[in-house]
Design a protein around this motif. Sequence first.
Motif, PDB file in Angstrom:
ATOM      1  N   GLU A   1     -11.055  -4.560 -18.973  1.00 36.67           N
ATOM      2  CA  GLU A   1      -9.788  -4.551 -18.144  1.00 36.67           C
ATOM      3  C   GLU A   1      -9.242  -3.082 -18.239  1.00 36.67           C
ATOM      4  N   ASN A   2      -8.062  -3.002 -17.118  1.00 36.49           N
ATOM      5  CA  ASN A   2      -7.545  -1.705 -17.054  1.00 36.49           C
ATOM      6  C   ASN A   2      -6.041  -2.323 -16.323  1.00 36.49           C
ATOM      7  N   GLU A   3      -5.161  -1.191 -16.552  1.00 34.29           N
ATOM      8  CA  GLU A   3      -3.864  -1.555 -15.712  1.00 34.29           C
ATOM      9  C   GLU A   3      -3.319  -0.262 -15.478  1.00 34.29           C
ATOM     10  N   VAL A   4      -2.649  -0.193 -14.349  1.00 34.03           N
ATOM     11  CA  VAL A   4      -2.289   1.250 -13.748  1.00 34.03           C
ATOM     12  C   VAL A   4      -0.891   0.757 -12.957  1.00 34.03           C
ATOM     13  N   THR A   5      -0.011   1.704 -12.697  1.00 36.59           N
ATOM     14  CA  THR A   5       1.170   1.461 -11.976  1.00 36.59           C
ATOM     15  C   THR A   5       1.057   2.389 -10.871  1.00 36.59           C
ATOM     16  N   ILE A   6       1.107   1.919  -9.723  1.00 32.83           N
ATOM     17  CA  ILE A   6       0.915   2.519  -8.275  1.00 32.83           C
ATOM     18  C   ILE A   6       2.296   2.576  -7.684  1.00 32.83           C
ATOM     19  N   ASN A   7       2.700   3.900  -7.220  1.00 30.58           N
ATOM     20  CA  ASN A   7       4.051   4.069  -6.513  1.00 30.58           C
ATOM     21  C   ASN A   7       3.790   3.386  -5.246  1.00 30.58           C
ATOM     22  N   ARG A   8       3.347   2.314  -4.803  1.00 34.24           N
ATOM     23  CA  ARG A   8       3.278   1.624  -3.317  1.00 34.24           C
ATOM     24  C   ARG A   8       3.796   0.448  -3.630  1.00 34.24           C
ATOM     25  N   PRO A   9       4.376  -0.349  -2.603  1.00 33.00           N
ATOM     26  CA  PRO A   9       4.529  -1.623  -2.752  1.00 33.00           C
ATOM     27  C   PRO A   9       3.358  -2.553  -2.628  1.00 33.00           C
ATOM     28  N   ALA A  10       3.346  -3.740  -3.289  1.00 33.27           N
ATOM     29  CA  ALA A  10       2.355  -4.494  -3.548  1.00 33.27           C
ATOM     30  C   ALA A  10       1.733  -4.958  -2.057  1.00 33.27           C
ATOM     31  N   ARG A  11       2.363  -4.937  -1.091  1.00 29.46           N
ATOM     32  CA  ARG A  11       1.572  -5.291   0.245  1.00 29.46           C
ATOM     33  C   ARG A  11       0.806  -4.232   0.523  1.00 29.46           C
ATOM     34  N   ASP A  12       1.059  -2.844   0.384  1.00 27.64           N
ATOM     35  CA  ASP A  12       0.039  -1.869   0.726  1.00 27.64           C
ATOM     36  C   ASP A  12      -1.215  -1.744  -0.267  1.00 27.64           C
ATOM     37  N   VAL A  13      -0.825  -2.115  -1.538  1.00 29.28           N
ATOM     38  CA  VAL A  13      -2.008  -1.972  -2.582  1.00 29.28           C
ATOM     39  C   VAL A  13      -3.212  -3.227  -2.316  1.00 29.28           C
TER      40      VAL A  13
ATOM     41  N   VAL B   1     -13.659  -0.567 -14.177  1.00 35.46           N
ATOM     42  CA  VAL B   1     -12.127  -0.706 -14.311  1.00 35.46           C
ATOM     43  C   VAL B   1     -11.380   0.609 -14.691  1.00 35.46           C
ATOM     44  N   GLY B   2     -12.126   1.782 -15.295  1.00 31.30           N
ATOM     45  CA  GLY B   2     -11.561   2.731 -15.392  1.00 31.30           C
ATOM     46  C   GLY B   2     -11.330   3.450 -14.247  1.00 31.30           C
ATOM     47  N   GLN B   3     -11.698   3.094 -13.204  1.00 31.26           N
ATOM     48  CA  GLN B   3     -11.602   3.740 -11.836  1.00 31.26           C
ATOM     49  C   GLN B   3     -10.225   3.553 -11.160  1.00 31.26           C
ATOM     50  N   LEU B   4      -9.409   2.878 -12.003  1.00 28.06           N
ATOM     51  CA  LEU B   4      -8.112   2.659 -11.264  1.00 28.06           C
ATOM     52  C   LEU B   4      -7.280   3.900 -11.241  1.00 28.06           C
ATOM     53  N   GLY B   5      -7.489   4.832 -12.093  1.00 33.08           N
ATOM     54  CA  GLY B   5      -6.793   6.089 -11.881  1.00 33.08           C
ATOM     55  C   GLY B   5      -7.163   6.868 -10.585  1.00 33.08           C
ATOM     56  N   THR B   6      -8.455   6.567 -10.125  1.00 33.50           N
ATOM     57  CA  THR B   6      -8.657   7.156  -8.775  1.00 33.50           C
ATOM     58  C   THR B   6      -8.026   6.374  -7.841  1.00 33.50           C
ATOM     59  N   LEU B   7      -8.178   5.254  -7.858  1.00 37.38           N
ATOM     60  CA  LEU B   7      -7.235   4.390  -6.776  1.00 37.38           C
ATOM     61  C   LEU B   7      -5.839   4.566  -6.679  1.00 37.38           C
ATOM     62  N   LYS B   8      -5.346   4.730  -7.620  1.00 33.98           N
ATOM     63  CA  LYS B   8      -3.848   5.213  -7.753  1.00 33.98           C
ATOM     64  C   LYS B   8      -3.771   6.505  -7.216  1.00 33.98           C
ATOM     65  N   SER B   9      -4.485   7.486  -7.386  1.00 33.77           N
ATOM     66  CA  SER B   9      -4.517   8.896  -6.480  1.00 33.77           C
ATOM     67  C   SER B   9      -4.472   8.622  -4.905  1.00 33.77           C
ATOM     68  N   VAL B  10      -5.680   7.855  -4.720  1.00 33.22           N
ATOM     69  CA  VAL B  10      -5.735   7.575  -3.221  1.00 33.22           C
ATOM     70  C   VAL B  10      -4.560   6.958  -2.479  1.00 33.22           C
ATOM     71  N   LEU B  11      -4.350   5.960  -2.946  1.00 33.49           N
ATOM     72  CA  LEU B  11      -3.035   5.357  -2.414  1.00 33.49           C
ATOM     73  C   LEU B  11      -1.831   6.088  -2.516  1.00 33.49           C
ATOM     74  N   GLU B  12      -1.563   6.691  -3.491  1.00 33.30           N
ATOM     75  CA  GLU B  12      -0.195   7.641  -3.528  1.00 33.30           C
ATOM     76  C   GLU B  12      -0.149   8.841  -2.725  1.00 33.30           C
ATOM     77  N   LYS B  13      -1.738   9.397  -2.452  1.00 30.46           N
ATOM     78  CA  LYS B  13      -1.713  10.473  -1.552  1.00 30.46           C
ATOM     79  C   LYS B  13      -1.631  10.031  -0.075  1.00 30.46           C
ATOM     80  N   SER B  14      -1.809   8.683   0.242  1.00 36.85           N
ATOM     81  CA  SER B  14      -1.982   8.191   1.573  1.00 36.85           C
ATOM     82  C   SER B  14      -0.764   7.599   2.091  1.00 36.85           C
ATOM     83  N   ARG B  15       0.098   8.143   1.239  1.00 36.81           N
ATOM     84  CA  ARG B  15       1.579   7.228   1.827  1.00 36.81           C
ATOM     85  C   ARG B  15       1.893   7.395   3.249  1.00 36.81           C
TER      86      ARG B  15
END
Length: 146
Positions: A5-17, A131-145
């Motif tokens: 398991e892994n955890e990350v905080t993404i600067n997007r609302p839950a509905r977007d994630v 699960v380590g790929q959450l960092g990539t997910l964070k980058s993709v979602l925060e760039k696509s604001r």
Amino acid sequence: MAHAENEVTINRPARDVYAFLADGLNNKLWRPGVQEVALASGEAGTKGAVYSQTMTGPGGRSIAGDYEITVAEPEKLIEFHVIAGPARPTGTFTLNENDGTTTLRFALDLQPKGLMKLMGSMIAKTMESEVGQLGTLKSVLEKSRA
């Protein structure tokens, strides 16, 4: 049982994630091991939706990684189980929103059976990588604001 398991905080609302994760067609955007993905049946992002995936497996060969969404609670929880391929883990995405950011936890579990028990360390390593790929997910979602 193998667990990662892994955890990350993404600067997007839950509905977007949630919307991004629930649509399995987005897997290629943040999981480099996904070669192809298509909605095989059901409605995208809903309980019962089945996604057909081709993944890069050991030695670079293609393997099946089809999965079905088993729980879909918008903005809170997605659970799935892999229904094709050599390893068939279950997975959980748990989302918690706080002031417009979302803490996302991704967990994978697998109960190896038969010959899979002999491949325990390789399976654990693969699950940790997923699960380590959450960092990539964070980058993709925060760039696509939007």
